[in-house]
Design a protein around this motif. Sequence first.
Motif, PDB file in Angstrom:
ATOM      1  N   ILE A  19       0.832  -1.204   0.000  1.00 43.28           N
ATOM      2  CA  ILE A  19       0.000   0.000   0.000  1.00 43.28           C
ATOM      3  C   ILE A  19       0.863   1.249   0.000  1.00 43.28           C
ATOM      4  O   ILE A  19       0.598   2.213  -0.747  1.00 43.28           O
ATOM      5  N   GLY A  20       1.919   1.255   0.817  1.00 39.18           N
ATOM      6  CA  GLY A  20       2.816   2.418   0.830  1.00 39.18           C
ATOM      7  C   GLY A  20       3.453   2.671  -0.513  1.00 39.18           C
ATOM      8  O   GLY A  20       3.567   3.821  -0.959  1.00 39.18           O
ATOM      9  N   GLN A  21       3.868   1.604  -1.198  1.00 39.93           N
ATOM     10  CA  GLN A  21       4.489   1.767  -2.519  1.00 39.93           C
ATOM     11  C   GLN A  21       3.475   2.242  -3.559  1.00 39.93           C
ATOM     12  O   GLN A  21       3.785   3.065  -4.416  1.00 39.93           O
ATOM     13  N   TRP A  22       2.255   1.742  -3.483  1.00 38.06           N
ATOM     14  CA  TRP A  22       1.229   2.126  -4.445  1.00 38.06           C
ATOM     15  C   TRP A  22       0.844   3.601  -4.298  1.00 38.06           C
ATOM     16  O   TRP A  22       0.636   4.295  -5.284  1.00 38.06           O
ATOM     17  N   LEU A  23       0.741   4.046  -3.060  1.00 41.17           N
ATOM     18  CA  LEU A  23       0.243   5.407  -2.823  1.00 41.17           C
ATOM     19  C   LEU A  23       1.317   6.472  -3.022  1.00 41.17           C
ATOM     20  O   LEU A  23       0.981   7.651  -3.231  1.00 41.17           O
ATOM     21  N   MET A  24       2.586   6.099  -2.930  1.00 38.93           N
ATOM     22  CA  MET A  24       3.698   7.010  -3.225  1.00 38.93           C
ATOM     23  C   MET A  24       3.573   8.353  -2.478  1.00 38.93           C
ATOM     24  O   MET A  24       3.621   9.429  -3.084  1.00 38.93           O
ATOM     25  N   GLY A  25       3.381   8.284  -1.173  1.00 38.59           N
ATOM     26  CA  GLY A  25       3.381   9.489  -0.358  1.00 38.59           C
ATOM     27  C   GLY A  25       2.062  10.215  -0.247  1.00 38.59           C
ATOM     28  O   GLY A  25       1.984  11.270   0.416  1.00 38.59           O
ATOM     29  N   ARG A  26       1.011   9.705  -0.871  1.00 35.61           N
ATOM     30  CA  ARG A  26      -0.289  10.366  -0.768  1.00 35.61           C
ATOM     31  C   ARG A  26      -0.836  10.269   0.647  1.00 35.61           C
ATOM     32  O   ARG A  26      -0.531   9.344   1.390  1.00 35.61           O
ATOM     33  N   LYS A  27      -1.695  11.206   1.031  1.00 40.24           N
ATOM     34  CA  LYS A  27      -2.369  11.169   2.316  1.00 40.24           C
ATOM     35  C   LYS A  27      -3.811  10.705   2.120  1.00 40.24           C
ATOM     36  O   LYS A  27      -4.350  10.757   1.021  1.00 40.24           O
ATOM     37  N   GLY A  28      -4.432  10.277   3.212  1.00 44.09           N
ATOM     38  CA  GLY A  28      -5.830   9.863   3.140  1.00 44.09           C
ATOM     39  C   GLY A  28      -6.122   8.751   4.124  1.00 44.09           C
ATOM     40  O   GLY A  28      -5.322   8.448   5.015  1.00 44.09           O
ATOM     41  N   ASP A  29      -7.281   8.139   3.952  1.00 48.27           N
ATOM     42  CA  ASP A  29      -7.743   7.082   4.849  1.00 48.27           C
ATOM     43  C   ASP A  29      -7.571   5.710   4.199  1.00 48.27           C
ATOM     44  O   ASP A  29      -7.864   5.534   3.010  1.00 48.27           O
ATOM     45  N   VAL A  30      -7.122   4.756   4.981  1.00 43.36           N
ATOM     46  CA  VAL A  30      -6.981   3.368   4.533  1.00 43.36           C
ATOM     47  C   VAL A  30      -8.028   2.531   5.277  1.00 43.36           C
ATOM     48  O   VAL A  30      -8.039   2.484   6.506  1.00 43.36           O
ATOM     49  N   LEU A  31      -8.907   1.878   4.520  1.00 43.47           N
ATOM     50  CA  LEU A  31      -9.956   1.054   5.105  1.00 43.47           C
ATOM     51  C   LEU A  31      -9.408  -0.329   5.423  1.00 43.47           C
ATOM     52  O   LEU A  31      -8.778  -0.971   4.574  1.00 43.47           O
ATOM     53  N   VAL A  32      -9.646  -0.782   6.652  1.00 39.95           N
ATOM     54  CA  VAL A  32      -9.183  -2.089   7.104  1.00 39.95           C
ATOM     55  C   VAL A  32     -10.402  -2.920   7.502  1.00 39.95           C
ATOM     56  O   VAL A  32     -11.277  -2.437   8.233  1.00 39.95           O
ATOM     57  N   THR A  33     -10.481  -4.153   7.011  1.00 38.19           N
ATOM     58  CA  THR A  33     -11.608  -5.017   7.373  1.00 38.19           C
ATOM     59  C   THR A  33     -11.117  -6.403   7.755  1.00 38.19           C
ATOM     60  O   THR A  33     -10.313  -7.010   7.046  1.00 38.19           O
ATOM     61  N   MET A  34     -11.594  -6.899   8.893  1.00 40.08           N
ATOM     62  CA  MET A  34     -11.436  -8.286   9.304  1.00 40.08           C
ATOM     63  C   MET A  34     -12.820  -8.911   9.366  1.00 40.08           C
ATOM     64  O   MET A  34     -13.806  -8.213   9.612  1.00 40.08           O
ATOM     65  N   SER A  35     -12.893 -10.232   9.205  1.00 40.21           N
ATOM     66  CA  SER A  35     -14.203 -10.868   9.338  1.00 40.21           C
ATOM     67  C   SER A  35     -14.624 -10.905  10.798  1.00 40.21           C
ATOM     68  O   SER A  35     -15.774 -10.640  11.138  1.00 40.21           O
ATOM     69  N   ASN A  36     -13.654 -11.222  11.685  1.00 34.64           N
ATOM     70  CA  ASN A  36     -13.938 -11.251  13.120  1.00 34.64           C
ATOM     71  C   ASN A  36     -12.609 -11.213  13.862  1.00 34.64           C
ATOM     72  O   ASN A  36     -11.687 -11.971  13.545  1.00 34.64           O
ATOM     73  N   GLU A  37     -12.502 -10.330  14.858  1.00 28.88           N
ATOM     74  CA  GLU A  37     -11.231 -10.160  15.555  1.00 28.88           C
ATOM     75  C   GLU A  37     -10.830 -11.386  16.364  1.00 28.88           C
ATOM     76  O   GLU A  37      -9.676 -11.513  16.789  1.00 28.88           O
ATOM     77  N   ARG A  38     -11.760 -12.313  16.591  1.00 26.55           N
ATOM     78  CA  ARG A  38     -11.430 -13.514  17.339  1.00 26.55           C
ATOM     79  C   ARG A  38     -10.728 -14.571  16.493  1.00 26.55           C
ATOM     80  O   ARG A  38     -10.300 -15.599  17.011  1.00 26.55           O
ATOM     81  N   PHE A  39     -10.649 -14.365  15.176  1.00 27.49           N
ATOM     82  CA  PHE A  39      -9.838 -15.242  14.349  1.00 27.49           C
ATOM     83  C   PHE A  39      -8.393 -14.786  14.487  1.00 27.49           C
ATOM     84  O   PHE A  39      -8.023 -13.708  14.014  1.00 27.49           O
TER      85      PHE A  39
END
Length: 353
Positions: A177-197
């Motif tokens: 993600i860091g390489q793709w965005l090349m220094g851009r700012k913004g929000d990164v969406l993170v999703t897990m199915s369930n934190e207990r996994f």
Amino acid sequence: MAHPFLMKEIALQAGLGLATVDRVLNGREHVREHTRQRVQHAIRELEKQQFQLATSGRKLVVDVVVEAPHRFSDEIREALESELPGLQPAVFRPRFLMQDTMTTVEVTAALRTIGRRGSHGVFLKARDVPAIAEAVHDLQQRGIPVVTIFTDIPQSARVAYAGLDNRMAGATAAYLIGQWLMGRKGDVLVTMSNERFRGEEEREISFRDEMRRRYPALNLIDASGGHGLDIQTEERVRRVVGSDRKIVAVYSMGGGNVAILRALESIGQKPTCFIGHDLDRDNVHLLRAGKLSAVLHHDLRQDMRTACHHIMHVHKLLPASAIGASSSVVVVTPANIPRYVDERFGTQKKAAD
């Protein structure tokens, strides 16, 4: 109910007594519908295993208990069944219990049932909670080894874990993600199915650590908890993102990527980079369509082979030195989708059309 199998083979596969199977096969009264379905399901599984049944070797009946969306549980089944012919000197007979979601009570009840009826081993993908860890301990006390697959329960009595190095996967996602965005700012969406996994939790911890250290200008937005199921995942993403955030990247650890994209598109969001996990049918189509930037893939067949080897070692059919390592992280982009995946899903032809 015509079939070529001995009644004792059906009873073993179904986990039922001979008398019960006899009543079902002969259409006698006072048999519950659920029991009839178990027998029918056992016959279907035996039909898939006919080559194995004709092979000589030590027969090992193993139970596969998996909580995962069907798109991933189907991949697990396919991977294990593909490995069965090469597992000499053992002949594995798998019994499957796979559901999109399972409560802790349902998982522990299933493990208790396995303990009562007996098994040579269990492959388990379940949440890391004390009650399930205790059920694993009970199986171990009965002499039934448990191998956790794809998500671990490290404080349990399981004999081994077979699956991806999830911390390495999370760090790899952050780097990409860091390489793709090349220094851009913004929000990164993170999703897990369930934190207990535990597997997804390890990915998430490693990802956050790397993002904080390398890319502090990027803000992480969490929309976890949809169990990888489309409706729940879409609702969570739409609610968490809203209309005032600029999502520049997505790291999806638990699946439901079609739903994530649909939710983002509905609120006018188009991320520059989207990293997912596993080469299931949905993800391969999304890669071909250019909607996923990359998929972090691991060889499920290698992992299931490793899981089987651990069970063989417990039963003194294989030395410890013969057990291979779990699979490594492979970064798959639209340019390097493995040929066997395209052949399996027919995605290359569809894309060309």
